[in-house]
Scaffold this motif. Sequence first.
Motif, PDB file in Angstrom:
ATOM      1  N   ASP A  43     -29.764  -2.955   5.077  1.00  0.00           N
ATOM      2  CA  ASP A  43     -29.778  -4.160   4.260  1.00  0.00           C
ATOM      3  C   ASP A  43     -28.467  -4.921   4.461  1.00  0.00           C
ATOM      4  O   ASP A  43     -27.454  -4.349   4.873  1.00  0.00           O
TER       5      ASP A  43
ATOM      6  N   SER B 124     -33.043  -7.579   2.576  1.00  0.00           N
ATOM      7  CA  SER B 124     -33.513  -6.255   2.971  1.00  0.00           C
ATOM      8  C   SER B 124     -33.795  -6.219   4.469  1.00  0.00           C
ATOM      9  O   SER B 124     -33.887  -7.258   5.127  1.00  0.00           O
TER      10      SER B 124
ATOM     11  N   ARG C 171     -33.854 -10.305  -1.475  1.00  0.00           N
ATOM     12  CA  ARG C 171     -34.189  -9.441  -2.611  1.00  0.00           C
ATOM     13  C   ARG C 171     -33.359  -9.721  -3.851  1.00  0.00           C
ATOM     14  O   ARG C 171     -33.701  -9.266  -4.937  1.00  0.00           O
TER      15      ARG C 171
ATOM     16  N   LEU D 134     -33.609  -1.610  -4.431  1.00  0.00           N
ATOM     17  CA  LEU D 134     -34.407  -1.905  -3.232  1.00  0.00           C
ATOM     18  C   LEU D 134     -35.218  -0.675  -2.858  1.00  0.00           C
ATOM     19  O   LEU D 134     -36.155  -0.690  -2.159  1.00  0.00           O
TER      20      LEU D 134
END
Length: 195
Positions: A52, A165, A171, A195
């Motif tokens: 990420d 992500s 996100r 996440l």
Amino acid sequence: MKTFAIALLLILSPLFIFAQGGLKVGDSAPSFSATDQNGKLIRSEDVLAKGDMVLVFYRGTWCPHCRRHISNLQKDLLQITEKGANVVVVTPEQPEFIEKMVKKSGATFSILHDASYKIMLDYKVAFKLGREIVPASFKQMQKNARKHNGNLEDMLPVPATYIISRDGNIRYIHYNPDFTERASVEEIGAQLVNL
């Protein structure tokens, strides 16, 4: 205090309208590439291939809130990297000033020079500095922006944070036209856990 908050909102509302252009949680993150402080070409696809990405925008080394935020990111970087994420920072500052930020903050993550403001514009954080936005400090901010950006365009980013992500989707967004408000490392870490 409430009066101050309302006044601040009225002052900053043109900035908010100009820069807040529609990126939302769940949207595909715009891809980008730019050179970092080490002369290395950083591509968002390559960063996301490793995990990420925490993407942070800052205005300039001249901004004490920016210096503090970048220093805090470095100080508590492990809270982000141990969750498999990588930090990438974007600024319109010229490389010589990015180097000063690196020295002041000890930053070990990539700080990208967004020379043409493309990344800032793609992420909807760019705004043109105007007297109506920061009436009390306009002249000094304009002087700083012109010196550090190396042009007369008076473009700055809202100091925003995006968590993207591995699949390339946004996100989390921390976007606040109040330049004193930044996403804390703790908040970023908590979002990464989710996440």
